[in-house]
Design a protein around this motif. Structure first.
Motif, PDB file in Angstrom:
ATOM      1  N   LEU A 117      68.978 -51.206  44.310  1.00  0.00           N
ATOM      2  CA  LEU A 117      69.410 -52.759  44.881  1.00  0.00           C
ATOM      3  C   LEU A 117      70.330 -53.291  43.590  1.00  0.00           C
ATOM      4  O   LEU A 117      69.513 -52.923  42.910  1.00  0.00           O
ATOM      5  N   GLU A 118      71.269 -53.862  43.713  1.00  0.00           N
ATOM      6  CA  GLU A 118      71.750 -54.568  42.687  1.00  0.00           C
ATOM      7  C   GLU A 118      70.939 -55.915  42.107  1.00  0.00           C
ATOM      8  O   GLU A 118      71.262 -56.581  41.352  1.00  0.00           O
ATOM      9  N   SER A 119      70.301 -56.052  42.929  1.00  0.00           N
ATOM     10  CA  SER A 119      69.781 -57.644  43.146  1.00  0.00           C
ATOM     11  C   SER A 119      68.152 -57.590  42.700  1.00  0.00           C
ATOM     12  O   SER A 119      67.512 -56.815  42.653  1.00  0.00           O
ATOM     13  N   ASN A 120      68.161 -57.746  41.234  1.00  0.00           N
ATOM     14  CA  ASN A 120      66.365 -57.945  40.769  1.00  0.00           C
ATOM     15  C   ASN A 120      65.627 -58.900  41.333  1.00  0.00           C
ATOM     16  O   ASN A 120      64.118 -57.959  41.475  1.00  0.00           O
ATOM     17  N   THR A 121      65.642 -59.647  42.394  1.00  0.00           N
ATOM     18  CA  THR A 121      64.350 -60.206  42.865  1.00  0.00           C
ATOM     19  C   THR A 121      64.215 -58.964  43.768  1.00  0.00           C
ATOM     20  O   THR A 121      63.067 -58.910  43.909  1.00  0.00           O
ATOM     21  N   ARG A 122      65.180 -58.652  44.316  1.00  0.00           N
ATOM     22  CA  ARG A 122      65.106 -57.765  45.816  1.00  0.00           C
ATOM     23  C   ARG A 122      64.419 -56.331  44.865  1.00  0.00           C
ATOM     24  O   ARG A 122      62.871 -55.786  45.812  1.00  0.00           O
ATOM     25  N   LYS A 123      64.653 -56.164  43.952  1.00  0.00           N
ATOM     26  CA  LYS A 123      63.619 -54.858  43.382  1.00  0.00           C
ATOM     27  C   LYS A 123      62.715 -55.113  43.092  1.00  0.00           C
ATOM     28  O   LYS A 123      61.093 -54.324  42.899  1.00  0.00           O
ATOM     29  N   LYS A 124      62.332 -56.885  42.246  1.00  0.00           N
ATOM     30  CA  LYS A 124      61.051 -57.059  42.366  1.00  0.00           C
ATOM     31  C   LYS A 124      60.087 -57.165  42.824  1.00  0.00           C
ATOM     32  O   LYS A 124      58.455 -56.704  43.210  1.00  0.00           O
ATOM     33  N   VAL A 125      60.185 -57.295  44.797  1.00  0.00           N
ATOM     34  CA  VAL A 125      59.525 -58.026  45.457  1.00  0.00           C
ATOM     35  C   VAL A 125      59.323 -56.477  46.555  1.00  0.00           C
ATOM     36  O   VAL A 125      58.130 -56.580  47.754  1.00  0.00           O
ATOM     37  N   PHE A 126      59.554 -55.215  45.920  1.00  0.00           N
ATOM     38  CA  PHE A 126      60.161 -53.738  47.177  1.00  0.00           C
ATOM     39  C   PHE A 126      58.823 -53.780  47.112  1.00  0.00           C
ATOM     40  O   PHE A 126      58.081 -53.818  45.741  1.00  0.00           O
ATOM     41  N   ARG A 127      57.644 -53.341  47.918  1.00  0.00           N
ATOM     42  CA  ARG A 127      56.482 -52.213  47.979  1.00  0.00           C
ATOM     43  C   ARG A 127      57.004 -50.881  48.598  1.00  0.00           C
ATOM     44  O   ARG A 127      57.283 -50.480  49.292  1.00  0.00           O
ATOM     45  N   PHE A 128      55.838 -49.806  47.982  1.00  0.00           N
ATOM     46  CA  PHE A 128      56.109 -48.614  48.975  1.00  0.00           C
ATOM     47  C   PHE A 128      54.628 -48.674  48.587  1.00  0.00           C
ATOM     48  O   PHE A 128      53.666 -48.172  47.559  1.00  0.00           O
ATOM     49  N   LEU A 129      53.554 -48.920  49.589  1.00  0.00           N
ATOM     50  CA  LEU A 129      52.531 -49.151  50.193  1.00  0.00           C
ATOM     51  C   LEU A 129      52.199 -47.241  51.316  1.00  0.00           C
ATOM     52  O   LEU A 129      51.876 -46.903  52.453  1.00  0.00           O
ATOM     53  N   HIS A 130      51.012 -46.759  50.412  1.00  0.00           N
ATOM     54  CA  HIS A 130      50.493 -45.598  50.490  1.00  0.00           C
ATOM     55  C   HIS A 130      49.054 -45.706  51.323  1.00  0.00           C
ATOM     56  O   HIS A 130      48.022 -45.909  50.840  1.00  0.00           O
ATOM     57  N   VAL A 131      49.214 -44.745  52.618  1.00  0.00           N
ATOM     58  CA  VAL A 131      47.271 -45.288  53.105  1.00  0.00           C
ATOM     59  C   VAL A 131      47.032 -43.470  52.946  1.00  0.00           C
ATOM     60  O   VAL A 131      47.586 -43.046  54.154  1.00  0.00           O
ATOM     61  N   SER A 132      45.656 -43.573  52.413  1.00  0.00           N
ATOM     62  CA  SER A 132      45.211 -42.628  52.601  1.00  0.00           C
ATOM     63  C   SER A 132      43.833 -42.656  52.838  1.00  0.00           C
ATOM     64  O   SER A 132      43.124 -43.201  53.916  1.00  0.00           O
ATOM     65  N   THR A 133      43.017 -41.736  51.738  1.00  0.00           N
ATOM     66  CA  THR A 133      41.212 -41.080  52.897  1.00  0.00           C
ATOM     67  C   THR A 133      40.496 -41.403  51.998  1.00  0.00           C
ATOM     68  O   THR A 133      40.857 -41.098  50.028  1.00  0.00           O
ATOM     69  N   ASP A 134      39.174 -41.559  52.052  1.00  0.00           N
ATOM     70  CA  ASP A 134      38.290 -41.288  51.102  1.00  0.00           C
ATOM     71  C   ASP A 134      37.589 -39.850  51.159  1.00  0.00           C
ATOM     72  O   ASP A 134      37.626 -39.812  49.895  1.00  0.00           O
ATOM     73  N   GLU A 135      38.274 -39.232  52.215  1.00  0.00           N
ATOM     74  CA  GLU A 135      38.349 -37.590  51.513  1.00  0.00           C
ATOM     75  C   GLU A 135      38.446 -36.795  50.440  1.00  0.00           C
ATOM     76  O   GLU A 135      38.394 -35.721  50.006  1.00  0.00           O
ATOM     77  N   VAL A 136      39.192 -37.686  49.888  1.00  0.00           N
ATOM     78  CA  VAL A 136      39.983 -37.052  49.170  1.00  0.00           C
ATOM     79  C   VAL A 136      38.223 -37.068  47.522  1.00  0.00           C
ATOM     80  O   VAL A 136      39.135 -36.194  46.621  1.00  0.00           O
TER      81      VAL A 136
END
Length: 352
Positions: A117-136
């Motif tokens: 991503l060339e825009s620092n603003t876009r890099k700053k707002v990007f998120r990767f949300l991982h949905v996991s479990t209590d079983e771990v």
């Protein structure tokens, strides 16, 4: 736009529906459409220009790269997973491929996209949300404190081990590459559109078809139950306010034994759809041999997400389970369709 992997499955579909009911931001649903996924879950979105669907395997690097390049998402919500413990015992390789290799591929594709991503603003707002479990976190004794975000991992099934591995990969991509990730470890979800291999929809559908309601061992295994719309609200909260690199435990504060859950379902069905012979659905309860490595108790300490982000569940177990039973009674066509799919997928006795 946001990406939602596994968006035709139970939790993913509920999230997509809830998101578009409350936001104008577009969604691209990515799903391989395995046995537990169902595009009918998203049928109400047909014609909605805010929603698009792509059938894709999350292990397909080239396909993911092309989707990132075309759609330029500002966030990825990663729900896609194999989740059924019984199936993980019989076919563990499927769980390793989807949950571990699939999550690695998703992270790698997200990292390459984010770094480009060339825009620092876009890099700053990007998120990767991982949905996991209590079983771990493994299994608790009757008086042990509930799982917190610092509880050591101790998975006991191929399913929970594969999810634990995926959690570690997510953490590593934050620590090594700086990828802005978020992880949610949730308790047992229930509600509309859940595939009937899990305890609650399985009991409802088997009860109505006059089939045995099978419970492992003595039914005293304890789980914390979270209504799916509450989970979706927690995910939206974490996505908007969560701190990158952090883990948030999400629970319903509703510990119940499996036996009590089944009895509650029988009581509600006795009220809402009584048997023709006048007998209670509890007459259909049977006890079967326990499964290997069956965890005794799960419990979530959800104080962190409440104190830091202001989220708490709205539904009690009593209100959520009544809504769930009513939904299954009102959606018999959907139920009959997925029961047929379940039979074709070599259904096995399912408990949570």
């Amino acid at each position: 736009m946001i990406f939602v992997t596994g968006g035709a499955g139970f939790i993913g579909a509920n999230f997509v529906l809830d998101w578009l009911a409350q936001h104008d931001e577009s969604v691209l649903t990515l799903d391989k459409l395995t046995y537990a996924a169902n595009l009918e879950n998203l049928a109400s979105l047909e014609g909605d220009v805010r929603h698009s669907f792509v059938q894709v395997d999350i292990r397909d690097c080239a396909a993911l790269a092309a989707l990132y390049a075309e759609y330029q998402p500002r966030a990825v919500l990663h729900f896609a997973a194999e989740t059924h413990v019984d199936r993980s015992i019989s076919t563990p390789e499927t769980f390793v491929q989807t949950n571990l290799v699939g999550t690695f591929t998703m992270l790698q594709a997200a990292r390459l996209y984010w770094e480009g991503l060339e825009s620092n603003t876009r890099k700053k707002v990007f998120r990767f949300l991982h949905v996991s479990t209590d079983e771990v976190y493994g299994s608790l004794g009757p008086t042990d404190p509930a799982f917190s975000e610092t509880t050591p991992y101790a998975p006991n099934s191929p399913y929970s081990a594969s999810k634990a591995g995926s959690d570690h990969l997510v953490r590593a991509y934050y620590r090594t590459y700086g990828l802005p990730v978020l992880t949610i470890n949730c308790s047992n979800n229930y509600g509309p559109y859940q595939f009937p291999e899990k305890l609650i929809p399985l009991v409802i559908t088997n009860a109505l078809h006059g089939e045995p309601l099978q419970i492992y061992a003595d039914g005293r295994n304890v789980r914390d139950w979270l209504y799916v719309s509450d989970h979706c609200a927690a995910i939206r909260t974490v996505l908007s306010k969560g701190r990158p690199g952090e883990v948030y435990n999400v629970g319903g504060w509703n510990e119940q034994t499996n036996l009590d859950v089944v009895r509650t379902l029988c009581q509600l069905l006795d009220e809402l759809s009584p048997r023709l012979d006048g007998q209670s659905y509890t007459e259909q309860i049977t006890f079967v041999k326990d499964r290997p490595g069956h965890d005794q108790r799960y419990a979530i300490d959800a104080r962190k997400i409440h104190h830091e982000l202001g989220w708490r569940p709205v539904e009690t177990f009593e209100t959520g389970i009544r809504k769930t039973v009513a939904w299954y009674l009102e959606n018999t066509e959907w139920v009959n369709q997925v029961r047929s799919i379940n039979a074709q997928a070599n259904r096995i006795t399912c408990q949570t």
